[in-house]
Scaffold this motif. Sequence first.
Motif, mmCIF file in Angstrom:
data_model
loop_
_atom_site.group_PDB
_atom_site.id
_atom_site.type_symbol
_atom_site.label_atom_id
_atom_site.label_comp_id
_atom_site.label_asym_id
_atom_site.label_seq_id
_atom_site.Cartn_x
_atom_site.Cartn_y
_atom_site.Cartn_z
ATOM 1 N N PRO A 151 0.829 -1.211 0.000
ATOM 2 C CA PRO A 151 0.000 0.000 0.000
ATOM 3 C C PRO A 151 0.862 1.258 0.000
ATOM 4 O O PRO A 151 1.892 1.331 0.661
ATOM 5 C CB PRO A 151 -0.800 -0.129 1.302
ATOM 6 N N GLY A 152 0.432 2.225 -0.767
ATOM 7 C CA GLY A 152 1.177 3.480 -0.857
ATOM 8 C C GLY A 152 0.471 4.442 -1.770
ATOM 9 O O GLY A 152 -0.767 4.440 -1.879
ATOM 10 N N ASP A 153 1.252 5.254 -2.467
ATOM 11 C CA ASP A 153 0.670 6.256 -3.356
ATOM 12 C C ASP A 153 -0.035 5.622 -4.541
ATOM 13 O O ASP A 153 -1.013 6.174 -5.064
ATOM 14 C CB ASP A 153 1.771 7.195 -3.865
ATOM 15 N N THR A 154 0.449 4.459 -4.982
ATOM 16 C CA THR A 154 -0.113 3.848 -6.194
ATOM 17 C C THR A 154 -1.027 2.671 -5.908
ATOM 18 O O THR A 154 -1.634 2.128 -6.827
ATOM 19 C CB THR A 154 1.027 3.375 -7.113
ATOM 20 N N ALA A 155 -1.116 2.231 -4.660
ATOM 21 C CA ALA A 155 -1.952 1.069 -4.338
ATOM 22 C C ALA A 155 -2.490 1.202 -2.927
ATOM 23 O O ALA A 155 -1.836 1.767 -2.048
ATOM 24 C CB ALA A 155 -1.148 -0.224 -4.479
ATOM 25 N N SER A 156 -3.702 0.690 -2.722
ATOM 26 C CA SER A 156 -4.322 0.732 -1.396
ATOM 27 C C SER A 156 -4.356 -0.642 -0.746
ATOM 28 O O SER A 156 -4.886 -0.793 0.354
ATOM 29 C CB SER A 156 -5.752 1.276 -1.507
ATOM 30 N N SER A 157 -3.799 -1.638 -1.418
ATOM 31 C CA SER A 157 -3.818 -3.000 -0.890
ATOM 32 C C SER A 157 -2.492 -3.684 -1.207
ATOM 33 O O SER A 157 -1.674 -3.176 -1.979
ATOM 34 C CB SER A 157 -4.983 -3.791 -1.501
ATOM 35 N N ALA B 250 -4.708 -8.317 -1.063
ATOM 36 C CA ALA B 250 -5.125 -8.446 0.329
ATOM 37 C C ALA B 250 -5.288 -7.049 0.912
ATOM 38 O O ALA B 250 -4.646 -6.095 0.451
ATOM 39 C CB ALA B 250 -4.087 -9.237 1.118
ATOM 40 N N PRO B 251 -6.153 -6.889 1.923
ATOM 41 C CA PRO B 251 -6.391 -5.563 2.504
ATOM 42 C C PRO B 251 -5.100 -4.873 2.936
ATOM 43 O O PRO B 251 -4.174 -5.514 3.451
ATOM 44 C CB PRO B 251 -7.298 -5.863 3.703
ATOM 45 N N GLY B 252 -5.071 -3.556 2.723
ATOM 46 C CA GLY B 252 -3.882 -2.790 3.061
ATOM 47 C C GLY B 252 -3.587 -2.719 4.543
ATOM 48 O O GLY B 252 -2.480 -2.337 4.937
ATOM 49 N N THR B 253 -4.556 -3.094 5.387
ATOM 50 C CA THR B 253 -4.310 -3.106 6.836
ATOM 51 C C THR B 253 -3.439 -4.272 7.266
ATOM 52 O O THR B 253 -2.886 -4.270 8.365
ATOM 53 C CB THR B 253 -5.639 -3.195 7.594
ATOM 54 N N GLY B 254 -3.328 -5.289 6.403
ATOM 55 C CA GLY B 254 -2.566 -6.478 6.758
ATOM 56 C C GLY B 254 -3.291 -7.395 7.712
ATOM 57 O O GLY B 254 -2.701 -8.342 8.239
ATOM 58 N N ALA B 255 -4.603 -7.147 7.927
ATOM 59 C CA ALA B 255 -5.354 -7.906 8.928
ATOM 60 C C ALA B 255 -5.450 -9.383 8.595
ATOM 61 O O ALA B 255 -5.520 -10.228 9.496
ATOM 62 C CB ALA B 255 -6.749 -7.311 9.085
#
Length: 260
Positions: A44-50, A64-69
């Motif tokens: 996750p970052g500027d170019t991706a949310s996951s 996978a979710p960007g929270t890493g859950a």
Amino acid sequence: MTGHQPQNWQSLAPPVGSPFRPRLGDLALDLAKDGRIGVVVDIPGDTASSYHLREPGGGGDWRAPGTGATLRPVAVPVTHVTLRRAEPVLDRRARQVGLAVGVHHEDGHSTDSLMVLLWKEAKDLCQALTRMVAEAAPPVSAELPRTAESAATARMLIREVLTYWDLAHLTEPAALIISELVGNAVTHTEGGVIRLAVKKLDVEGVRITVSDCSHARPLPRTPCPEALKGRGLTLVDAFASAWGTDPEPEGKRVWAEVRA
């Protein structure tokens, strides 16, 4: 290639409230995909949310979710361990020794850890390392003419050898001992050659050997106080941690051990 869920994947999970946020290139297990394992190829970052994962070996991709859950770490094999500090940590009450080490993993990262050894394990390790150090330093030998000048040559040889072996603190007693042994061989034996050998016993000891062609065993004498000679073996006995004589087919060898 299909990933699988290890039977003990729960033991790999980070504490509650501490989601696993892998780095690029890490292996991660995705609980939402029935334990599917993949390599993290985007985070996750500027170019991706996951997280973007890909099966090892070039299989299918998924996110996978960007929270890493839903992600859990995958144990990476250890390749080797290195010593961080040479000074051990002693626990005398528990009779244990701790060594600060770095644990290096197959994926290139390393972690600091503590290797804990029982007294016996530490002793066995110390003895094994001592043998390895001694074996890494092959014996040094030389042949000298049976002349008075050879004592000075022997002293020079022992100084150079001990300095090279990082045992310069043993130079004074070792030089005295080798000088006396060579002097005895020059004075009390026949033949034209004296053979010397210096062997490293361990990290704090050496054995000096002087061989000649006489079978007569040297014995310490007690000279009168005003005598200028006759104290050679008495000095050897005083400065050596151990000494003795071994017979040889063509004579004998007199040896002496010097330790810190």
